[in-house]
Design a protein around this motif. Structure first.
Motif, mmCIF file in Angstrom:
data_model
loop_
_atom_site.group_PDB
_atom_site.id
_atom_site.type_symbol
_atom_site.label_atom_id
_atom_site.label_comp_id
_atom_site.label_asym_id
_atom_site.label_seq_id
_atom_site.Cartn_x
_atom_site.Cartn_y
_atom_site.Cartn_z
ATOM 1 N N ALA A 281 -20.039 6.970 5.272
ATOM 2 C CA ALA A 281 -19.786 7.748 4.061
ATOM 3 C C ALA A 281 -18.755 7.087 3.146
ATOM 4 O O ALA A 281 -18.708 7.379 1.957
ATOM 5 C CB ALA A 281 -19.327 9.164 4.415
ATOM 6 N N ALA B 188 -20.975 5.079 0.721
ATOM 7 C CA ALA B 188 -22.197 5.689 0.195
ATOM 8 C C ALA B 188 -21.817 6.924 -0.606
ATOM 9 O O ALA B 188 -20.882 7.640 -0.243
ATOM 10 C CB ALA B 188 -23.140 6.064 1.330
ATOM 11 N N ILE C 92 -27.746 1.846 6.449
ATOM 12 C CA ILE C 92 -26.718 2.512 7.254
ATOM 13 C C ILE C 92 -27.157 2.611 8.709
ATOM 14 O O ILE C 92 -26.381 2.374 9.632
ATOM 15 C CB ILE C 92 -26.437 3.914 6.682
ATOM 16 N N GLU C 93 -28.428 2.955 8.918
ATOM 17 C CA GLU C 93 -28.924 3.123 10.282
ATOM 18 C C GLU C 93 -28.781 1.823 11.071
ATOM 19 O O GLU C 93 -28.350 1.832 12.226
ATOM 20 C CB GLU C 93 -30.389 3.591 10.276
ATOM 21 N N ARG D 229 -25.153 1.125 11.899
ATOM 22 C CA ARG D 229 -24.694 1.965 13.000
ATOM 23 C C ARG D 229 -25.251 1.475 14.333
ATOM 24 O O ARG D 229 -24.579 1.520 15.368
ATOM 25 C CB ARG D 229 -25.107 3.407 12.726
ATOM 26 N N ARG D 230 -26.488 0.991 14.329
ATOM 27 C CA ARG D 230 -27.077 0.443 15.554
ATOM 28 C C ARG D 230 -26.330 -0.810 16.001
ATOM 29 O O ARG D 230 -26.069 -1.000 17.191
ATOM 30 C CB ARG D 230 -28.549 0.079 15.319
#
Lengths: 453, 453
Positions: B66, B69, B138-139, B142-143
């Motif tokens: 966040a 973004a 973002i995904e 995060r991975r």
């Protein structure tokens, strides 16, 4: 799979305390043992300690997950006698005195502390869990956030007024502090934060329903504080339904008091059940799955095993079991840590635990909170400021205290929220959930895929 | 499914500009049209604008998603003439002049701006994408974060020295700015942040390899800046392999220059390909999938359609296509927005676009960055401060500027990182990935489930 001892130095002759769970209780116990001549191993499924009381702020886009989570290793790194194992406990061998992990390895203990917390209970309706997630994990908070925000996006695109209304309806189940906080935060999100960002819908018309089966909300608080919270919620536009149980939950909505209410999101904050620690030990538990313990937190009949926090049922001064609060777990952890040190190093018996109530609190919304100190009660603006100070103070890490304070001040001044992201890693695309007229509701908490642009 | 017009007010007589993609280019174009007598609709798959240049800091646990973004609706909410549609574009009807969405609805346009960006190209090996994610979403960030942190957790538990070494090895593919920044950040994460948090392993012995097929890293920068970056990376312990291509990638590692290197994590930062906007239009694209456009960004042969940023191939003053940089897209968006206003409201022709180089930059690590302004070059501490100032300045939102600055200052002072969370929503449990000796590597970027405690 060979049986591997996960203890860092199996030949170490110091006594070994193993703590399962790095919540408020487990962590407090470990820290009380930090720097002593006792080996400590913390086992947790996650790599972080989570500040659960603020999870509803992640679910309502006010804070980021990392703001309320801190790596366990980081917290205890200054104590070389504390070791951290990230792993999933599957059982306890009482005879060999060791904790068994899902990967086939084990951790032997001299004393074992079970601080494994609780999860939401769906009263036998486990299929409701997928539709109506509770606020216990970061993943669920992120799912709720994505769903709440996505509902407004879908409502903006929706041609069917009934469906639009359903998408803009959120049902919160359970009138305890979590339910009250969540309902207030969702109402504020719609009423203030999103108010001017849409062109076809007016987010201020969004409905939030708080459903409580008992006669009043905040039933653990004095009656006038509960009434105050209800009034404040209603001023925010929340519909408070007391004395009405949720009879069924489907992806399209919930049946409450015989009436079906279509809803885009349902959040669960009702019953709680303890972790399966009782079944690992093979001991009797109470109706909530808690292990009855002695005043010294020892599990009767199981030598050298202790339980605390939400895992344990221990009567307070009034004879009723102590509530499932962070402050209870924390005090128990500190007490037990000190007691185990005295017992292991100096052979002293464990002292009985006595809970000292530091005040019970819940926040309703902007400038509105309640505080119950037993002898004194507080409500309104001052209680709200006190709530914020207490919660910031309790955040583990100085850096995060500053970050969270800043974001709260900014939110207070602007009504904006900093974490309005629709992201989950579940492989369902936004397109799919927008596709069918009821696509979004068919699986209310399936995630949305990332996109172009 | 009936064909629904997604435009908020289809009877509106104002000219309608539709912008697909809310990256740097699309957003700049929309904002240039804000407050004019032109209707603007932004279509994006996500509800947020993402500051992609800082994604590597999310992947290395320094920032939260966040922080970089911001909701698109929020950014444009002050302009009532701009509407936002969250949806996935599937095609363009050039004849009917409308954009088709995955849900069967459409958005008609008078002028259409394609600013759909790019994704990573795996040079025909699309199966590598799952093993070696790139830094575009973002995904994925995060991975990558979850995998990097989980590798250290697994290494701490690992009995097999070879496997331990593999888990503590990270391969970064591609020696451009993204690869350099990522390699430096992973090295600093291991060397400083994690250094004292483990008991069995020494995170400072972790290996980071930066693999570049070309003769040198940062090939778009002057030679001495590339050499400086290489030296600084090597001081951080990064092994820089130039002139060596990645020949294969498996869940166990990568083959580089004929040699197999076991690795726990592989991050992709090599080739880039444009979004499929060219195929929506049915026009010829260049080898990277970019649409060749005229100097005014118009797509030749397709009336009233424009492309910019990574979607477009437009030659700069030196005759070579302009690079895929945020500043190029942003300048193009501003230019085209102003041009469309003059064209639609005053009938003026579009002016040709000219790129003004504001300086090309890359960060290597603590106190080390490079800047190339064309006529001037900068490296070292001052370039690093300038890099930080520029990036903070470019963040959309004042609140996030302050938050990011604070976290950077804190990180600089303490060497700590605030977002060390192992969380993904993929339903694979930590236990499972720890279970088998190669469990973690079998699916290096599958997520870990939440846990007890």
């Amino acid at each position: 799979m060979p049986q591997i001892d996960r203890t860092p130095s199996p030949v170490d002759s110091r006594p070994h305390v193993v703590i399962v769970g790095a919540g408020f209780g487990g962590l407090a116990c470990a820290e009380a043992l930090g720097g002593t001549n006792i080996r400590v191993t913390i086992i947790d499924r996650n790599n972080y300690h989570l500040f659960v009381p603020l999870l509803y702020q992640v679910a309502t886009a006010a804070l980021s997950p990392a703001d309320i989570a801190e790596p366990i290793r980081r917290i205890v790194s200054r104590h070389p006698n504390i070791d951290v194992v990230m792993g999933e406990v599957t059982g306890i061998d009482r005879t060999a005195k060791r904790v068994e992990l899902a990967d086939g390895s084990f951790v032997p203990y001299d004393r074992l502390v079970l601080a494994t917390g609780s999860s939401y209970s769906y009263f036998g309706h486990d299929d409701w869990a997928e539709i109506a997630p509770g606020l216990k994990t970061i993943e669920n908070a992120r799912r709720i956030r994505a769903r709440l925000l996505m509902n407004f996006e879908q409502a903006e695109m929706c041609e069917d007024p009934a469906r639009q209304k359903a998408l803009m309806t959120t049902i919160v189940v359970g009138g305890g502090p979590t339910g009250v906080e969540m309902a207030g935060a969702v109402a504020e999100l719609a009423r203030f934060t999103l108010a001017r960002d849409f062109r076809r819908i007016d987010p201020r018309t969004a409905r939030v329903l708080l459903v409580e089966a008992g006669p009043r909300i905040l039933s653990t608080f004095p009656d006038d504080l509960g009434q105050y919270a209800r009034r404040k919620l209603e001023e925010l536009g929340v519909v408070v339904l007391t004395g009405q149980a949720v009879e069924s939950i489907t992806p399209e909505g919930a049946t409450v008091g015989g009436r079906f209410i279509p809803a885009g999101a349902i959040v669960w904050g009702a019953g709680v059940k303890a972790s399966p620690a009782g079944s690992w030990l093979g001991v009797e538990t109470d109706h909530s799955g808690r292990i009855p313990v002695g005043a010294d937190m020892a599990v009767p009949g199981v030598p050298d095993v202790y339980a605390l926090g939400d895992t344990a049922a221990l009567a307070g001064d009034d004879g009723k079991p102590l509530p499932g609060l962070a402050q209870v777990a924390k005090q128990q952890g500190e007490h037990l840590g000190g007691g185990l040190e005295a017992s292991l190093l100096r052979g002293q018996p464990l002292e009985p635990f006595r809970f000292r109530n530091r005040g019970n609190t819940a926040i309703v919304g902007r400038s509105a909170a309640v505080f119950d100190f037993g002898t004194r009660k507080l409500k309104g603006w001052f209680a709200w400021v006190l709530w914020a100070i207490v919660h910031v103070y309790l955040l583990v890490n100085f850096h995060k205290r500053v970050l969270v304070t800043m974001q709260w001040l900014w939110r207070w001044a602007t009504y904006q929220r900093g974490a309005r992201l629709i992201t989950t890693d579940r492989p369902v695309s936004a397109a799919e959930s927008v596709t069918s007229p009821h696509g979004g509701s068919a699986e209310p908490f399936r995630g949305m895929k990332r996109g172009q642009g």
